[in-house]
Design a protein around this motif. Structure first.
Motif, PDB file in Angstrom:
ATOM      1  N   ASN A 104     -33.897 -36.998  35.788  1.00 18.04           N
ATOM      2  CA  ASN A 104     -33.779 -36.208  36.885  1.00 18.04           C
ATOM      3  C   ASN A 104     -35.066 -36.099  37.828  1.00 18.04           C
ATOM      4  OD1 ASN A 104     -31.119 -35.764  36.293  1.00 18.04           O
ATOM      5  ND2 ASN A 104     -31.599 -34.144  34.890  1.00 18.04           N
ATOM      6  N   GLU A 146     -32.522 -38.779  39.357  1.00 15.38           N
ATOM      7  CA  GLU A 146     -31.203 -38.110  39.272  1.00 15.38           C
ATOM      8  C   GLU A 146     -29.977 -38.734  39.313  1.00 15.38           C
ATOM      9  OE1 GLU A 146     -32.487 -37.596  43.574  1.00 15.38           O
ATOM     10  OE2 GLU A 146     -33.360 -37.716  41.503  1.00 15.38           O
ATOM     11  N   ASN A 147     -29.956 -40.195  39.392  1.00 14.21           N
ATOM     12  CA  ASN A 147     -28.797 -40.971  39.763  1.00 14.21           C
ATOM     13  C   ASN A 147     -28.818 -41.987  38.535  1.00 14.21           C
ATOM     14  OD1 ASN A 147     -27.863 -40.113  42.219  1.00 14.21           O
ATOM     15  ND2 ASN A 147     -29.390 -41.321  43.194  1.00 14.21           N
ATOM     16  N   SER A 148     -29.769 -41.987  37.598  1.00 15.28           N
ATOM     17  CA  SER A 148     -29.655 -42.883  36.464  1.00 15.28           C
ATOM     18  C   SER A 148     -29.136 -41.898  35.063  1.00 15.28           C
ATOM     19  CB  SER A 148     -31.076 -43.062  36.142  1.00 15.28           C
ATOM     20  OG  SER A 148     -31.369 -43.967  37.194  1.00 15.28           O
ATOM     21  N   LYS A 149     -28.151 -42.603  34.370  1.00 12.37           N
ATOM     22  CA  LYS A 149     -27.685 -41.933  33.104  1.00 12.37           C
ATOM     23  C   LYS A 149     -27.940 -43.103  32.155  1.00 12.37           C
ATOM     24  CE  LYS A 149     -26.085 -38.754  36.050  1.00 12.37           C
ATOM     25  NZ  LYS A 149     -26.631 -37.618  36.042  1.00 12.37           N
ATOM     26  N   SER A 167     -30.543 -46.212  38.333  1.00 11.68           N
ATOM     27  CA  SER A 167     -30.913 -46.566  39.931  1.00 11.68           C
ATOM     28  C   SER A 167     -32.099 -46.809  40.057  1.00 11.68           C
ATOM     29  CB  SER A 167     -30.066 -45.168  40.388  1.00 11.68           C
ATOM     30  OG  SER A 167     -30.424 -45.232  41.901  1.00 11.68           O
ATOM     31  N   HIS A 187     -26.512 -48.631  41.043  1.00  9.98           N
ATOM     32  CA  HIS A 187     -26.330 -48.348  39.689  1.00  9.98           C
ATOM     33  C   HIS A 187     -26.120 -49.652  38.902  1.00  9.98           C
ATOM     34  CE1 HIS A 187     -25.143 -44.320  41.054  1.00  9.98           C
ATOM     35  NE2 HIS A 187     -25.824 -43.878  39.642  1.00  9.98           N
TER      36      HIS A 187
END
Length: 223
Positions: A104, A146-149, A167, A187
């Motif tokens: 994040n 924050e868009n990466s998981k 991302s 993504h």
């Protein structure tokens, strides 16, 4: 002596020209001294990273290397899958257990004044921005926006990493000085590994035009 407006203007103009020349000269020096050179001949440099059954299917023509004295990035292609192998020679003594993953992190405004950009339009590979100087100082941190998981953490004796949808991702030193940025622009399923072997330290990144999961690690020889 009284200076006329004309003489003052000439002095200012000379000063501005001198500053511009010095700036251009410095930029040229930094580019020549720190830039990578492209290698499209030494295909075998990191071919050992693949297991025996995979080596025969790696494209011997569609590959590229970016080479400097202390770090080398090679990109290999296996059908629709891309494998990035980046060696950091100065990090050969790093402790894999101290490689940190920060989540994040806002990377939207991250910019480098001096560096190189690779893979600008080569999807599914990330656009890579790398600073000319990489003072990791034996500390290596991975920063995910924050868009990466992360879907799965991967651990072994000589490599550690993750599989997930990425991302933006950056690499930094202990001062949180960002040195490399990977921007997928959307993504992208990604396998990321920190690997110690062959008396050196590597990061390995796998992306593909096809769907895949963490089992793709089996194409590698990480003994």
């Amino acid at each position: 002596m009284v200076l006329t407006l004309k003489k003052i203007f000439k002095i200012i103009l000379r000063g501005v020209i001198t500053i511009i020349v010095l700036f251009i000269g410095y930029s040229i020096f930094i580019t020549v001294f720190y830039s990578y050179h492209t290698d499209m001949k030494n295909y075998n440099r990191y071919i050992w990273i693949f297991n025996d059954s995979t080596k025969a299917n790696v494209d011997t023509f569609d590959f590229v290397g970016h080479v400097k004295k202390n770090n080398i990035l090679y990109t290999y292609k296996l059908k629709n899958t891309y494998i990035l192998v980046w060696e950091f020679i100065d990090l050969s003594s790093i402790d894999l257990n101290k490689v940190v993953i920060n989540k994040n992190i806002n990377l939207d405004e991250l910019k480098f004044y001096y560096g190189e950009i690779w893979n600008k339009d080569l999807l599914p590979l990330p656009k890579i921005t790398v600073k000319y100087n990489l003072p990791f100082e034996n500390i290596f941190e991975i920063n995910l926006d924050e868009n990466s998981k992360i879907s799965k953490i991967i651990n072994a004796n000589n490599y550690k990493g993750f599989y997930g949808d990425i991302s933006k991702m950056s690499l930094s030193n202990k001062k949180r000085e960002y040195l490399i940025l990977f921007d997928y622009r959307y993504h992208q399923p990604t396998l990321f590994l920190s690997y110690k072997g062959h008396n050196s330290f590597f990061i390995i990144i796998i992306n593909s035009e096809n769907l895949f999961d963490e089992s793709i690690i089996n194409i590698l020889n990480l003994k």
